[in-house]
Design a protein around this motif. Sequence first.
Motif: not given
Lengths: 291, 291
Positions: A2-5, A7-8, A26, A73, B1, B4-5, B8, B80
């Motif tokens: 999963i792309n952690y973006e 979650y943001k 955002l 976060q 900004m 967030y990737e 990771k 997750e």
Amino acid sequence: MINYELYKVFYWAAKTGSLSMAAKSLFITQPSVSHAIKQLEISFGLTLFYRNSKGVTLTPEGVTLYSYIEKSQILISLAEEKMASLKNLDSGELRIGGSDSLFKHYILPYLESYHQKHPSIKLHLNHGTTPETIAFLKEGKIDLGVARLPIVDSQIEVMKGIELQDCFVAGPRYAELKGKVLSLERLLQYPIILFSRNSRVRMAITELFTSYGYQIKPEIEVGSVDLLIELASKGLGISYVTKEFISKELDEGSLFEIQLDIKMPPSQVGFMIMRNMPLSNAASKFIELVK
Amino acid sequence: MINYELYKVFYWAAKTGSLSMAAKSLFITQPSVSHAIKQLEISFGLTLFYRNSKGVTLTPEGVTLYSYIEKSQILISLAEEKMASLKNLDSGELRIGGSDSLFKHYILPYLESYHQKHPSIKLHLNHGTTPETIAFLKEGKIDLGVARLPIVDSQIEVMKGIELQDCFVAGPRYAELKGKVLSLERLLQYPIILFSRNSRVRMAITELFTSYGYQIKPEIEVGSVDLLIELASKGLGISYVTKEFISKELDEGSLFEIQLDIKMPPSQVGFMIMRNMPLSNAASKFIELVK
DNA sequence: ATTGATCATAGACGTGGTCTATAGCTCCTG
DNA sequence: CAGGAGCTATAGACCACGTCTATGATCAAT
């Protein structure tokens, strides 16, 4: 994966209870947020939000996810703040290695103005011999070393600092020497006080005398610059010290320099950093200051 | 900004001490990792890694960042895992609202097999009247409601369940009525035991009698189905109960059904869920089971 | 020297995230 | 009740950015 973006986006959507608000926070558009949330939901195979015309609220599964993601976060935000403060030198530390005398007579004024500029930076002074300082540098225990040159080590980059002039000094007891120009031979008839055997200054002076065909053997050996000064001014002998470190005593007249018929070579002080290792921001700012 | 990737990537690079290893873990190429790390470093204006030919190690600033990011990433991993377990029904909860009698006589067998299939799902049975159940549903306090139809509420979606047949029953004391077909008028000469005034069954039977021009006034009013059965079998009167709920008593002979000259309309049981609100995974699996 | 690691760099490529536009829905208001 | 003002969802176009391949640079060990 999963792309952690996502979650943001999820975090802001959950926090604000609105996809539109999240989008504003955002700096993206609402459809993008909508799309991102849907992606997350598809990845999990679970619905995370109840949608209605007033906004969105978390499903039980969404609440569970939020309980984790919120903490995550917040940690990232803290990390970003911390990084900013490290960059601004609002926090961090500066670790310098070297000899006490160089700290006291050379580094100290720089440290004072550095500390004034960046009062939140913790200062660590790690005193030791030059080889110890080099070792600390290689182990990463200090950011920066100060020592007399030359330093020959391929891993270490050296920047020249101040140039120091070593000389022989005596106290009032030997007033008769004041103003005279002595030969080395003549000098050696007096009791000599030198720094202990393992120091670089000692090695340098020994070598110098050898090159002129003499052997220098001290009456007294001491382990600190302060003692060299103290003993000379008390008349126990003639000390070999760094002129710049005894300006006060020279002014007062408690010590005077002994002129020799040869020129004493100056000694160069240098800063050492590890080559190919980035400096901490705190350290590089300190070096800038010194330059 | 900051994307967030990148965190990771940073996490894996720091964890493995190698950009190449991180690349393998993340199923991307090494230059991508290199690029990502550089992006982070540029964003912060700080160097995060020492690079050498053996891999990478964290700078002091990198160590600081890692201390935050590691926790953050671990939380995301936990999230997750938790989401996966919610989807697989290895965890989660199912909250059902309705009346005790429907729970006991209708839902229970389904709950048993559901619990057997998904032993980790916590079950919550929230008993209350039909309006209370609807309110709970709207407040999100339950996932699912069970009640007698009809339910008319635009926000609620109803799915038909079992059809129940209510009837009048008596115990041995009134054995003379066994096998006879009674008129409503005749029935009303006996003491009647009904469920309390606010129940839907009670409203339905009152309305039925009214439609035939009679008024039904109970001698006794009770608040539980068990008491209806108990009192009838003890001979205190004729109870109006759901036939399916007293099959045991009918078999034993402790109660018998009283035939009437009119047909008692069947009553339909239904499941209620909120329209336009996604079901929790646990709840939708339960509904599948019932169907 | 040679080999085999490492990370860095350059430039091409293409996918995926973002955008605009619009629809559908609910609630509120005059 | 019509109309407006919120909200989110959907469709489709577009282009930035993340990824790739290829190669370079450096170092360590053989």
